[in-house]
Design a protein around this motif. Structure first.
Motif, PDB file in Angstrom:
ATOM      1  N   ILE A 106      24.388   9.853  21.166  1.00 25.15           N
ATOM      2  CA  ILE A 106      25.050  10.720  20.189  1.00 25.15           C
ATOM      3  C   ILE A 106      25.817  11.824  20.899  1.00 25.15           C
ATOM      4  O   ILE A 106      26.954  12.143  20.547  1.00 25.15           O
ATOM      5  CB  ILE A 106      24.022  11.303  19.198  1.00 25.15           C
ATOM      6  CG1 ILE A 106      23.396  10.178  18.364  1.00 25.15           C
ATOM      7  CG2 ILE A 106      24.680  12.324  18.271  1.00 25.15           C
ATOM      8  CD1 ILE A 106      22.193  10.610  17.549  1.00 25.15           C
ATOM      9  N   CYS A 107      25.213  12.428  21.924  1.00 27.56           N
ATOM     10  CA  CYS A 107      25.900  13.482  22.680  1.00 27.56           C
ATOM     11  C   CYS A 107      27.190  12.957  23.301  1.00 27.56           C
ATOM     12  O   CYS A 107      28.244  13.600  23.207  1.00 27.56           O
ATOM     13  CB  CYS A 107      24.988  14.030  23.778  1.00 27.56           C
ATOM     14  SG  CYS A 107      23.763  15.234  23.213  1.00 27.56           S
ATOM     15  N   ALA A 123      35.312  23.563  30.484  1.00 29.15           N
ATOM     16  CA  ALA A 123      34.712  23.451  31.815  1.00 29.15           C
ATOM     17  C   ALA A 123      33.201  23.277  31.761  1.00 29.15           C
ATOM     18  O   ALA A 123      32.628  22.517  32.553  1.00 29.15           O
ATOM     19  CB  ALA A 123      35.069  24.691  32.637  1.00 29.15           C
ATOM     20  N   GLU A 124      32.552  23.979  30.837  1.00 32.43           N
ATOM     21  CA  GLU A 124      31.088  23.906  30.766  1.00 32.43           C
ATOM     22  C   GLU A 124      30.625  22.484  30.480  1.00 32.43           C
ATOM     23  O   GLU A 124      29.674  21.995  31.092  1.00 32.43           O
ATOM     24  CB  GLU A 124      30.577  24.853  29.673  1.00 32.43           C
ATOM     25  CG  GLU A 124      29.058  24.967  29.635  1.00 32.43           C
ATOM     26  CD  GLU A 124      28.580  25.981  28.612  1.00 32.43           C
ATOM     27  OE1 GLU A 124      27.409  26.374  28.688  1.00 32.43           O
ATOM     28  OE2 GLU A 124      29.385  26.365  27.731  1.00 32.43           O
ATOM     29  N   PHE A 125      31.316  21.797  29.560  1.00 33.98           N
ATOM     30  CA  PHE A 125      30.936  20.430  29.212  1.00 33.98           C
ATOM     31  C   PHE A 125      31.242  19.456  30.347  1.00 33.98           C
ATOM     32  O   PHE A 125      30.665  18.372  30.393  1.00 33.98           O
ATOM     33  CB  PHE A 125      31.659  19.988  27.937  1.00 33.98           C
ATOM     34  CG  PHE A 125      31.020  20.490  26.677  1.00 33.98           C
ATOM     35  CD1 PHE A 125      30.142  19.694  25.956  1.00 33.98           C
ATOM     36  CD2 PHE A 125      31.296  21.759  26.203  1.00 33.98           C
ATOM     37  CE1 PHE A 125      29.546  20.150  24.796  1.00 33.98           C
ATOM     38  CE2 PHE A 125      30.705  22.230  25.039  1.00 33.98           C
ATOM     39  CZ  PHE A 125      29.826  21.428  24.334  1.00 33.98           C
ATOM     40  N   PRO A 130      25.724  21.359  27.516  1.00 33.16           N
ATOM     41  CA  PRO A 130      25.091  22.665  27.294  1.00 33.16           C
ATOM     42  C   PRO A 130      23.821  22.538  26.446  1.00 33.16           C
ATOM     43  O   PRO A 130      23.700  21.656  25.598  1.00 33.16           O
ATOM     44  CB  PRO A 130      26.175  23.455  26.547  1.00 33.16           C
ATOM     45  CG  PRO A 130      27.457  22.797  26.938  1.00 33.16           C
ATOM     46  CD  PRO A 130      27.127  21.341  27.070  1.00 33.16           C
ATOM     47  N   TYR A 131      22.886  23.452  26.691  1.00 32.76           N
ATOM     48  CA  TYR A 131      21.613  23.405  25.979  1.00 32.76           C
ATOM     49  C   TYR A 131      21.811  23.482  24.467  1.00 32.76           C
ATOM     50  O   TYR A 131      21.159  22.756  23.699  1.00 32.76           O
ATOM     51  CB  TYR A 131      20.706  24.559  26.429  1.00 32.76           C
ATOM     52  CG  TYR A 131      20.439  24.604  27.905  1.00 32.76           C
ATOM     53  CD1 TYR A 131      20.077  23.455  28.602  1.00 32.76           C
ATOM     54  CD2 TYR A 131      20.539  25.804  28.619  1.00 32.76           C
ATOM     55  CE1 TYR A 131      19.826  23.495  29.967  1.00 32.76           C
ATOM     56  CE2 TYR A 131      20.289  25.860  29.985  1.00 32.76           C
ATOM     57  CZ  TYR A 131      19.937  24.694  30.650  1.00 32.76           C
ATOM     58  OH  TYR A 131      19.693  24.742  31.994  1.00 32.76           O
ATOM     59  N   LEU A 192      20.959  16.434  32.046  1.00 33.63           N
ATOM     60  CA  LEU A 192      22.139  16.909  31.322  1.00 33.63           C
ATOM     61  C   LEU A 192      23.385  16.857  32.207  1.00 33.63           C
ATOM     62  O   LEU A 192      24.497  16.623  31.718  1.00 33.63           O
ATOM     63  CB  LEU A 192      21.899  18.324  30.801  1.00 33.63           C
ATOM     64  CG  LEU A 192      20.808  18.447  29.736  1.00 33.63           C
ATOM     65  CD1 LEU A 192      20.629  19.901  29.308  1.00 33.63           C
ATOM     66  CD2 LEU A 192      21.128  17.579  28.518  1.00 33.63           C
ATOM     67  N   THR A 193      23.197  17.066  33.502  1.00 28.84           N
ATOM     68  CA  THR A 193      24.317  16.922  34.441  1.00 28.84           C
ATOM     69  C   THR A 193      24.747  15.462  34.526  1.00 28.84           C
ATOM     70  O   THR A 193      25.946  15.138  34.537  1.00 28.84           O
ATOM     71  CB  THR A 193      23.916  17.430  35.835  1.00 28.84           C
ATOM     72  OG1 THR A 193      23.570  18.816  35.749  1.00 28.84           O
ATOM     73  CG2 THR A 193      25.052  17.255  36.832  1.00 28.84           C
ATOM     74  N   ASP A 194      23.773  14.569  34.570  1.00 28.82           N
ATOM     75  CA  ASP A 194      24.063  13.138  34.627  1.00 28.82           C
ATOM     76  C   ASP A 194      24.777  12.675  33.359  1.00 28.82           C
ATOM     77  O   ASP A 194      25.721  11.876  33.431  1.00 28.82           O
ATOM     78  CB  ASP A 194      22.757  12.361  34.818  1.00 28.82           C
ATOM     79  CG  ASP A 194      22.985  10.864  34.899  1.00 28.82           C
ATOM     80  OD1 ASP A 194      23.566  10.419  35.902  1.00 28.82           O
ATOM     81  OD2 ASP A 194      22.594  10.144  33.957  1.00 28.82           O
ATOM     82  N   TRP A 195      24.353  13.162  32.216  1.00 26.71           N
ATOM     83  CA  TRP A 195      25.020  12.805  30.956  1.00 26.71           C
ATOM     84  C   TRP A 195      26.480  13.242  30.979  1.00 26.71           C
ATOM     85  O   TRP A 195      27.369  12.487  30.580  1.00 26.71           O
ATOM     86  CB  TRP A 195      24.312  13.466  29.776  1.00 26.71           C
ATOM     87  CG  TRP A 195      22.990  12.864  29.418  1.00 26.71           C
ATOM     88  CD1 TRP A 195      22.286  11.934  30.123  1.00 26.71           C
ATOM     89  CD2 TRP A 195      22.199  13.173  28.263  1.00 26.71           C
ATOM     90  NE1 TRP A 195      21.109  11.644  29.480  1.00 26.71           N
ATOM     91  CE2 TRP A 195      21.022  12.388  28.350  1.00 26.71           C
ATOM     92  CE3 TRP A 195      22.355  14.050  27.195  1.00 26.71           C
ATOM     93  CZ2 TRP A 195      20.027  12.441  27.364  1.00 26.71           C
ATOM     94  CZ3 TRP A 195      21.364  14.111  26.219  1.00 26.71           C
ATOM     95  CH2 TRP A 195      20.219  13.308  26.301  1.00 26.71           C
ATOM     96  N   ALA A 196      26.726  14.454  31.443  1.00 20.88           N
ATOM     97  CA  ALA A 196      28.106  14.958  31.491  1.00 20.88           C
ATOM     98  C   ALA A 196      28.951  14.118  32.436  1.00 20.88           C
ATOM     99  O   ALA A 196      30.113  13.811  32.137  1.00 20.88           O
ATOM    100  CB  ALA A 196      28.122  16.418  31.917  1.00 20.88           C
ATOM    101  N   GLN A 197      28.382  13.730  33.567  1.00 18.58           N
ATOM    102  CA  GLN A 197      29.124  12.882  34.502  1.00 18.58           C
ATOM    103  C   GLN A 197      29.479  11.548  33.864  1.00 18.58           C
ATOM    104  O   GLN A 197      30.589  11.032  34.050  1.00 18.58           O
ATOM    105  CB  GLN A 197      28.309  12.677  35.779  1.00 18.58           C
ATOM    106  CG  GLN A 197      28.186  13.927  36.641  1.00 18.58           C
ATOM    107  CD  GLN A 197      27.282  13.729  37.837  1.00 18.58           C
ATOM    108  OE1 GLN A 197      26.599  12.707  37.954  1.00 18.58           O
ATOM    109  NE2 GLN A 197      27.263  14.711  38.730  1.00 18.58           N
TER     110      GLN A 197
END
Length: 227
Positions: A106-107, A123-125, A130-131, A192-197
């Protein structure tokens, strides 16, 4: 308000009385945009919910009443002890909070797909999910599962923003509890870093292509001998 803040940050002049004149229109626009944002999130979440959490009645259910009762029980089991949050246990056999594949899907679909509501340009995403963005998705999932526990069918049209707000507040606190834990905090951040990547993959490739082409657009600013 964002426009005014941007003008002020750039040192540009905002016409006197602009906000007072357009305040009501701004409020309507912001209200409608928030409603649309939450509505779009609900649509994305409900598409993943049934498949990822297996909210289907068993083949042994022969009547409508049995089907509804079975789905209610499944939803209740997921909400009990927050099982809807958990992914596969880690290498030490410990729980993986906020790691359920439904939350990831979903994210990625909502925040990183190529739509008008996509947030990957911020940039944050690009660095991590983000939490608060995670909390919002999880809150919507919680509210939808609560609806299935109550009705046994998709009744997402009746989901209201107050329920989402309440779940969002609680889940923000839950995330803070995870972040305070020496084992689970780095694991959540790495996830969360892995998801963004994963979400940025296509966009990162475009960025890298431009990096390789940088010399094609670089001016010569120092004195050099031109051959």
């Amino acid at each position: 308000m964002e426009v005014i803040a941007h003008f002020e940050a750039q040192g540009w002049e905002v016409k006197a009385g602009y906000y007072l004149t357009h305040k009501l229109d701004m409020c309507r626009l912001l209200f409608n945009d928030i409603l649309t944002f939450c509505s779009d999130l609900k649509k994305v979440a409900i598409k993943s919910l049934c498949a990822e959490y297996d909210l289907y009645p068993p083949t042994t259910a022969n009547t409508e009443e049995q089907c509804i009762a079975a789905v209610k029980k499944k939803a209740d089991d997921l909400l009990s002890m927050a099982r809807y949050l958990h992914g596969e246990p880690d290498g030490q056999g410990r729980a993986s909070n906020f790691a359920h594949r439904a939350l990831k899907n979903i994210c990625l679909t909502f925040y990183y797909s190529n739509t008008s509501k996509c947030l990957h340009q911020f940039a944050e995403f690009q660095e991590y999910v983000p939490y608060r963005a995670l909390a919002l998705v999880t809150a919507m999932v919680h509210v939808l599962l609560s609806s299935f526990r109550k009705h046994g069918i998709d009744n997402s049209a009746q989901v209201n923003s107050q329920d989402v707000d309440e779940a969002y507040t609680m889940l923000n606190e839950t995330i803070l509890d995870v972040l305070d834990h020496p084992h689970h905090s780095p694991k959540l951040n790495a996830m969360l870093t892995d998801w963004a990547q994963s979400g940025m993959t296509g966009y990162v490739m475009k960025h890298k292509l431009m990096e390789h082409m940088r010399n094609e657009f670089t001016p010569i600013l120092d004195f050099v001998e031109i051959l």
